[in-house]
Design a protein around this motif. Structure first.
Motif, PDB file in Angstrom:
ATOM      1  N   LYS A   8       0.922  -1.828   0.104  1.00  0.00           N
ATOM      2  CA  LYS A   8       0.135   0.037  -0.314  1.00  0.00           C
ATOM      3  C   LYS A   8       1.114   1.428   0.146  1.00  0.00           C
ATOM      4  O   LYS A   8       0.541   2.796  -0.577  1.00  0.00           O
ATOM      5  N   LYS A   9       1.694   1.361   0.268  1.00  0.00           N
ATOM      6  CA  LYS A   9       2.775   2.945   0.623  1.00  0.00           C
ATOM      7  C   LYS A   9       3.667   2.462  -0.602  1.00  0.00           C
ATOM      8  O   LYS A   9       3.310   3.973  -0.939  1.00  0.00           O
ATOM      9  N   ALA A  10       3.880   1.487  -1.033  1.00  0.00           N
ATOM     10  CA  ALA A  10       4.782   1.709  -2.799  1.00  0.00           C
ATOM     11  C   ALA A  10       3.587   2.011  -3.563  1.00  0.00           C
ATOM     12  O   ALA A  10       4.277   2.570  -4.022  1.00  0.00           O
ATOM     13  N   THR A  11       2.413   1.743  -3.266  1.00  0.00           N
ATOM     14  CA  THR A  11       1.642   1.855  -4.636  1.00  0.00           C
ATOM     15  C   THR A  11       0.670   4.146  -4.487  1.00  0.00           C
ATOM     16  O   THR A  11       1.335   4.620  -5.298  1.00  0.00           O
ATOM     17  N   ILE A  12       0.851   4.475  -3.053  1.00  0.00           N
ATOM     18  CA  ILE A  12       0.508   5.200  -2.660  1.00  0.00           C
ATOM     19  C   ILE A  12       2.081   6.924  -3.256  1.00  0.00           C
ATOM     20  O   ILE A  12       1.706   7.381  -3.983  1.00  0.00           O
TER      21      ILE A  12
END
Length: 199
Positions: A8-12
């Motif tokens: 999720k953090k990488a996608t954001i």
């Protein structure tokens, strides 16, 4: 942090990076959420899930860039050095590998709702103007008495504005090639008219 949270953090981060490049190159009005989704390799609904609206995503980009600039300014305040040396260093810190097109953001503000404009101005105040005011206030004894730190900050930003564009923008280059940043910063520090003693 578990694997799901890491994804999720990488996608954001990927969405923010793609949005930043598109917004700073093309401007808020010209960029669509579809363009951002394609550039960040995510489905459009996921973009809305994380950010809600294009305006909120734009604000997230501006806040991220503002925080980065504030950290860069703070890093230049440590150590000793003359005003001219520190200003030269600060100018390069803010413009080398710069991710903000200041003129584009100023233009884009007109396309935002009043509440969003207020948040952008607050981000500038907290992350750009106030840190620069503190920087120049630290050199108060070297500044001409007729100038307040805020006036020097605004003048500095006017000088720097043409250099505060990402390297991939089409307008970049012409003026900078004619007047290199080091020369512009030297002129900022020394002025262009001779003092009475030099005449």
């Amino acid at each position: 942090m578990n694997q799901r949270e890491q994804r999720k953090k990488a996608t954001i981060a990927r969405i923010l990076a793609a949005a930043q490049t598109l917004f700073m190159t093309n401007g808020y009005a010209s960029v669509t959420t579809r363009m951002i989704a394609e550039a960040s390799n995510v489905q459009q609904p996921l973009l809305y899930h994380y950010f809600g609206t294009k305006e909120k995503l734009y604000l997230a980009v501006v806040m991220q860039v503002s925080d980065t600039m504030a950290a860069k300014i703070a890093s230049t305040q440590t150590g000793s050095g003359s005003l001219a040396a520190k200003v030269n260093h600060l100018g390069h810190v803010l413009t080398d590998d710069n991710d903000m097109n200041l003129q584009m953001v100023i233009h884009d503000i007109a396309n935002l709702k009043a509440s969003a404009r207020g948040r952008v101005f607050k981000a500038w105040q907290d992350s750009l103007l106030a840190p620069l005011d503190r920087f120049f206030a630290g050199f108060q004894s070297e500044l001409l008495e007729v100038y307040q730190p805020r006036e020097v900050t605004l003048y500095f930003l006017n000088v720097l504005a043409v250099y505060l564009r990402p390297a991939n923008t089409a307008e970049n280059g012409g003026f900078q090639q004619q007047l290199p940043l080091d020369r512009a910063l030297q002129m900022f520090c020394t002025g262009v008219s001779r003092t009475e003693e030099e005449k």
